[in-house]
Structure formats: structure tokens, C-alpha cells
Write an enzyme that holds these catalytic residues in place. Structure first.
Site, PDB file in Angstrom:
ATOM      1  N   THR A 164       0.844  -1.195   0.000  1.00  0.00           N
ATOM      2  CA  THR A 164       0.000   0.000   0.000  1.00  0.00           C
ATOM      3  C   THR A 164       0.881   1.249   0.000  1.00  0.00           C
ATOM      4  O   THR A 164       2.012   1.237   0.512  1.00  0.00           O
ATOM      5  CB  THR A 164      -0.943   0.004   1.235  1.00  0.00           C
ATOM      6  OG1 THR A 164      -1.866   1.070   1.097  1.00  0.00           O
ATOM      7  CG2 THR A 164      -0.188   0.174   2.548  1.00  0.00           C
ATOM      8  N   GLY A 165       0.401   2.322  -0.601  1.00  0.00           N
ATOM      9  CA  GLY A 165       1.071   3.619  -0.499  1.00  0.00           C
ATOM     10  C   GLY A 165       2.240   3.838  -1.440  1.00  0.00           C
ATOM     11  O   GLY A 165       2.887   4.883  -1.376  1.00  0.00           O
ATOM     12  N   THR A 224      -1.448  -4.080   0.091  1.00  0.00           N
ATOM     13  CA  THR A 224      -2.522  -3.223  -0.382  1.00  0.00           C
ATOM     14  C   THR A 224      -3.801  -3.426   0.434  1.00  0.00           C
ATOM     15  O   THR A 224      -4.103  -4.544   0.875  1.00  0.00           O
ATOM     16  CB  THR A 224      -2.830  -3.498  -1.863  1.00  0.00           C
ATOM     17  OG1 THR A 224      -4.051  -2.852  -2.197  1.00  0.00           O
ATOM     18  CG2 THR A 224      -2.983  -4.986  -2.152  1.00  0.00           C
ATOM     19  N   GLU A 257      -6.562  -3.574  -0.705  1.00  0.00           N
ATOM     20  CA  GLU A 257      -7.473  -4.408  -1.494  1.00  0.00           C
ATOM     21  C   GLU A 257      -7.098  -5.892  -1.436  1.00  0.00           C
ATOM     22  O   GLU A 257      -7.630  -6.689  -2.203  1.00  0.00           O
ATOM     23  CB  GLU A 257      -7.487  -3.947  -2.956  1.00  0.00           C
ATOM     24  CG  GLU A 257      -7.858  -2.497  -3.191  1.00  0.00           C
ATOM     25  CD  GLU A 257      -9.307  -2.154  -2.839  1.00  0.00           C
ATOM     26  OE1 GLU A 257      -9.923  -2.869  -2.014  1.00  0.00           O
ATOM     27  OE2 GLU A 257      -9.802  -1.158  -3.379  1.00  0.00           O
ATOM     28  N   HIS A 264      -5.429  -5.531 -10.669  1.00  0.00           N
ATOM     29  CA  HIS A 264      -6.524  -4.597 -10.406  1.00  0.00           C
ATOM     30  C   HIS A 264      -6.001  -3.193 -10.699  1.00  0.00           C
ATOM     31  O   HIS A 264      -5.084  -2.711 -10.016  1.00  0.00           O
ATOM     32  CB  HIS A 264      -7.006  -4.690  -8.964  1.00  0.00           C
ATOM     33  CG  HIS A 264      -7.825  -3.497  -8.575  1.00  0.00           C
ATOM     34  ND1 HIS A 264      -8.976  -3.156  -9.253  1.00  0.00           N
ATOM     35  CD2 HIS A 264      -7.632  -2.543  -7.633  1.00  0.00           C
ATOM     36  CE1 HIS A 264      -9.452  -2.035  -8.726  1.00  0.00           C
ATOM     37  NE2 HIS A 264      -8.663  -1.643  -7.757  1.00  0.00           N
ATOM     38  N   HIS A 309      -6.933   0.945 -12.753  1.00  0.00           N
ATOM     39  CA  HIS A 309      -7.970   1.974 -12.954  1.00  0.00           C
ATOM     40  C   HIS A 309      -7.800   2.635 -14.329  1.00  0.00           C
ATOM     41  O   HIS A 309      -7.607   3.850 -14.405  1.00  0.00           O
ATOM     42  CB  HIS A 309      -7.862   3.058 -11.883  1.00  0.00           C
ATOM     43  CG  HIS A 309      -7.793   2.571 -10.478  1.00  0.00           C
ATOM     44  ND1 HIS A 309      -7.175   3.284  -9.472  1.00  0.00           N
ATOM     45  CD2 HIS A 309      -8.272   1.444  -9.885  1.00  0.00           C
ATOM     46  CE1 HIS A 309      -7.274   2.613  -8.323  1.00  0.00           C
ATOM     47  NE2 HIS A 309      -7.918   1.488  -8.553  1.00  0.00           N
TER      48      HIS A 309
HETATM   49 ZN   LIG Z   1      -8.669   0.230  -7.030  1.00  0.00          ZN
END
Ligand SMILES: [Zn+2]
Length: 199
Positions: free
Chosen positions: A46-47, A77, A79, A98, A100
Site C-alpha cells: 500500500t502507499g 494493499t 485491497e 486490479h 484503474h
Molecule cells: Zn482500485
């Protein structure tokens, strides 16, 4: 090089490719890979932007989310919940991307399956249903992904409303190709929709 070190490198390599291809911006998106023939998964932290993830920053976790090895002490993460749920539900899935990407994400806002406007998309993506919108990292989003996978056992990709796309591949290369193709398909669908009918 150990098997895990090999996959740490591969996960960083495909994370950087996803960022450079602009499938994701900022610190968004996350990739993971199952260590073959084990119940362990390497997942991005994460981050940290996917464009910057170094091999030793990836985190080894068990299928229930327990951290097994994080050389840099980073957290996985937020997620991770839906990644791990997908691995538990689908033994055929070896890696998950995953991301965007702009065009696919724009289509997700229509709350309809991704329009598969090319032969290649129909052949490789088959069907890309759209799941509901919940806050990133929330149990509601995780449960919505679980429901999407259970209700569509044949799919390899899900659109996530107002969020992005989840692609489940046999391996990292396959998961990346699915995300790449989904974004190109969405872009072609958008361009085709803007071309006037000449008949
Ligand atoms: Zn996402």
C-alpha cells in the site's frame, strides 16, 4: 534465485509495466501472484506507486491474509481482501491485476458489461460484467467482488463501478494482457461510438 525471489521480480516488472502503460495512476491499483502449488500469494504494498514497486517491497501473505514475509516492513494493499478471496474461490487463477484504466473505468460508470466491440475482445475477455460501487478497501467491496465471481464463474474480468477493473489470469502475463486488452477495447468502443453513421 529462489522461487519467491523470482516472483518478487516478476510482480515488480508487471506492476511497472501497468503504470507505464497508464493502466493506473498515482498510488492506485494493485497486482498479486500466487506462488505455484502453494497457498501463498505475493502482493504489492500500500502507499507506493505501481511504477516504483521494487521486488523486496512486495509482501508474501497466506490465503487468509496473514503476513508471512515483508522484508521492508510494508503493509499489503488495502485491497488484499478481494485478491485473496478470488484465489480461494478460483484455483485456476494464478495472478490478478486490479487497475484503474481511464476508458474501461469510464464505461464502468454506465453499470453495464464492457462492450466487447472486437473479435479479439470477445474471444479473450468473453464477458466482462459490472459490479457495484463501494469504498476502496471496504469489506462491502470485497464481498461485492466475491458475489461477482460466484455469480459469473466463467469470467476472467470484472468492471468495478466508478473504480476500475479486476482481471484474473493464469499467470501475471495473462492478467496483464487481460487488463491491457480491456482498456484497448473500451477505447475502441468509445471511438466507434463517436463515428457518425454514413448510411
Ligand atoms: Zn482500485
Amino acid at each position: 534465485m529462489s522461487n519467491i525471489d523470482f516472483f518478487r521480480q516478476k510482480l515488480s516488472e508487471f506492476s511497472k509495466r501497468a503504470f507505464q502503460r497508464r493502466l493506473v495512476g498515482g498510488t492506485g491499483g494493485n497486482l498479486s501472484v500466487r506462488i505455484p502449488d502453494t497457498d501463498t500469494v505475493l502482493i504489492t504494498p500500500t502507499g507506493i506507486s505501481l511504477g516504483d514497486v521494487e521486488p523486496e517491497e512486495n509482501i508474501l501473505v497466506g490465503l487468509e491474509g496473514e503476513v508471512l514475509d515483508s522484508p521492508k516492513g510494508l503493509k499489503g494493499t488495502k485491497e488484499a481482501g478481494f485478491h485473496l478471496a478470488a484465489y480461494r474461490l478460483r484455483p485456476d487463477v494464478g495472478a490478478i491485476a486490479h487497475v484503474h484504466p481511464p476508458y474501461a473505468t469510464a464505461y464502468s460508470n454506465k453499470e453495464k458489461p464492457l462492450p466487447l466491440v472486437t473479435v479479439s475482445a470477445r474471444l479473450n475477455l468473453k464477458h466482462v460484467p459490472c459490479i457495484e460501487c463501494f469504498p476502496p478497501g471496504s469489506p462491502e467491496l470485497r464481498d461485492c467482488v466475491i458475489e461477482g465471481i460466484i455469480n459469473n464463474p466463467e469470467v476472467n474480468s470484472l468492471l468495478m463501478k466508478e473504480h476500475g477493473i479486476l482481471c484474473m489470469g493464469r499467470d501475471l502475463r495473462h492478467a496483464y494482457y487481460l487488463a491491457d486488452l480491456a482498456e484497448d477495447t473500451a477505447k475502441i468502443a468509445y471511438i466507434a461510438a463517436t463515428i457518425p453513421d454514413t448510411k
